[in-house]
Every structure is written in C-alpha cells, then in structure tokens.
Design a protein around this motif. Structure first.
Motif, PDB file in Angstrom:
ATOM      1  N   LEU A  19       1.045  -1.018  -0.498  1.00 45.19           N
ATOM      2  CA  LEU A  19      -0.098   0.562  -0.019  1.00 45.19           C
ATOM      3  C   LEU A  19       0.992   0.946  -0.325  1.00 45.19           C
ATOM      4  O   LEU A  19      -0.036   2.359  -0.688  1.00 45.19           O
ATOM      5  CB  LEU A  19      -0.616  -0.187   1.735  1.00 45.19           C
ATOM      6  N   PHE A  20       1.762   1.227   0.400  1.00 44.59           N
ATOM      7  CA  PHE A  20       3.005   2.438   0.926  1.00 44.59           C
ATOM      8  C   PHE A  20       3.556   2.720  -0.705  1.00 44.59           C
ATOM      9  O   PHE A  20       3.362   3.481  -1.272  1.00 44.59           O
ATOM     10  CB  PHE A  20       4.016   1.842   1.568  1.00 44.59           C
ATOM     11  N   ILE A  21       3.653   1.287  -1.263  1.00 46.69           N
ATOM     12  CA  ILE A  21       3.633   1.727  -2.382  1.00 46.69           C
ATOM     13  C   ILE A  21       2.647   2.497  -3.314  1.00 46.69           C
ATOM     14  O   ILE A  21       2.885   3.266  -4.567  1.00 46.69           O
ATOM     15  CB  ILE A  21       4.262   0.716  -3.365  1.00 46.69           C
ATOM     16  N   ILE A  22       1.855   1.703  -3.014  1.00 50.79           N
ATOM     17  CA  ILE A  22       0.625   2.170  -3.978  1.00 50.79           C
ATOM     18  C   ILE A  22       0.342   4.048  -4.007  1.00 50.79           C
ATOM     19  O   ILE A  22       0.073   4.365  -4.883  1.00 50.79           O
ATOM     20  CB  ILE A  22      -0.897   0.855  -4.068  1.00 50.79           C
ATOM     21  N   PHE A  23       0.373   3.873  -2.674  1.00 51.91           N
ATOM     22  CA  PHE A  23       0.188   4.858  -2.254  1.00 51.91           C
ATOM     23  C   PHE A  23       0.894   6.223  -2.722  1.00 51.91           C
ATOM     24  O   PHE A  23       0.681   7.300  -3.887  1.00 51.91           O
ATOM     25  CB  PHE A  23       0.249   5.201  -1.115  1.00 51.91           C
TER      26      PHE A  23
END
Length: 228
Positions: A19-23
């Motif tokens: 999620l960190f990368i996606i955000f």
C-alpha cells in the motif's frame, strides 16, 4: 477540505509495503503513522480501541472512518478516485482479472511465503529456537508450489501478472516474494520468469520500491542489484 488519510503501517509488513508503494505511485497524500510491530505497539488496548480492532497493520483512518485489511483499503480508495485506473482498473473486465489474482494469492502465495518467513526467520528470532530441517523443508515445498504457479501460469506469455502493464496485483505479489530474502531464500535462482518480472516491477515502482524494501535489503544482506 478533508484532511489526508492517516495510514498506519510498518514497512516490515508485506501488505504495508504494497500500500505504501501504491499510495506513492498514486500521488495520494497521507499522514505517516508508523507502527513498530517489533515493539508490540499494535498489541496495546489503546491501539485496539482507537486504531484497529483487529490489532494489525496496515489500516487507515479517513476523516473518522476506520478501515483495515489491505485489499479492502485499496478498493475503498479506488472507489473514491484516489487510485489511478492503470494500477487498479475501473472497467469491470480488467478489474476482475486483477481481483482474480488478489483473491488467489491471499490463501496461496501470501500464506505460504509468510509461513516460510515466519518459520525460518521470525520465530527463531522471537523464541531462540531453530526449526528442524524437516519443518523448513515442508514449508519450502508448500511455498514453491505457489511460486511454480506464478512462474508457469500467471507469468505465462506476459510481462506482468495480469497483462502487459503493472497493476496492484504485481505490487502485492512482489512484496510477498521479497520477504523471503530475509529467510535466505533467493527466488531468482530457480525461477527465471519471476526474476525478470521482479526487475520490471522494481523499475516500474522506483524510487518507492527501494524505499519500502530498505529494511528487507538490510536484514537479508542482498541489495536490489545483488547478483546470483
């Protein structure tokens, strides 16, 4: 104007990294709320009451709305227009292909990679006890059965898991597979398609991919460019 979401995560957690990368790729503003799992910060009653009733990460608070589970968070933010369509498609046919992988991986790739990691690296760290070779071999075989499916089915004739371009499916899967580095398992040795795919995912997601995996690289002693 509403405030940015509050994102509770620990980059030692595979779905937290995803999620960190996606955000970051989505240019979505969020408030960093780092939770140190290694210190048990998620196990307090305050965390259970105020942050996440399941006492896990990742989770979000969106102007008072609390939500846990990484895929649920992804779909919620996509519905709000926060995740670009090239990462998580809106068109139902394309979206269903990404969802197919997300549903498949949760009880297959994610479960078995996580159990191998826990058995070989995490539990010995926490308990001081070394697992038997037979136990390690059992979990390795279970994990490799699913890596075989990624190599032979999901990556058959494609650059990415669900087609010709990167989606959230690739990011979630890569974060699971990268975790095995810390348990001294180098997926690149046995799986050439996965090796090439991981390189494509990293290139498509950087600089955020390397930021998210800094801890993994450090603990494993294998940087992103490490040779076989």
């Amino acid at each position: 104007m509403s405030a940015p979401i509050r994102y509770y995560y620990d980059l030692m957690s595979q779905p937290s990294r995803a999620l960190f990368i996606i955000f970051r790729l989505s240019n979505m503003p969020f408030e960093d709320c780092v939770v140190a799992l290694r210190n048990g910060e998620h196990l307090t009653e305050d965390f259970k009451k105020e942050i996440n009733r399941f006492q896990r990460v990742p989770c979000i608070h969106d102007n008072g709305y609390k939500l846990a589970e990484s895929v649920a968070i992804l779909r919620y933010l996509s519905a709000k227009g926060k995740i670009p369509e090239h990462l998580y498609p809106k068109y139902f046919v394309d979206q269903s292909r990404v969802d197919e992988f997300l549903e498949w991986q949760h009880m297959s790739l994610r479960l078995t990679c996580a159990m191998y990691f826990r058995t070989v690296w995490l539990e010995p760290l926490l308990t001081g006890r070394t697992p038997s070779e037979a136990k390690i071999e059992t979990f390795r075989m279970q994990m490799e059965r699913n890596l075989d499916v990624v190599e032979e089915v999901w990556l058959e004739g494609k650059d990415f898991l669900t087609g010709s371009s990167l989606t959230v499916a690739d990011i979630f899967a890569a974060c699971e597979i990268e975790q095995t580095r810390m348990a001294d398992y180098d997926v690149r040795i046995k799986y050439p398609k996965i090796r090439a795919w991981l390189k494509r995912v990293r290139q498509s997601c950087n600089p955020y991919y390397d930021v998210a995996h800094e801890f993994v690289y450090k603990i494993s002693g294998t940087g992103p460019q490490a040779k076989l």
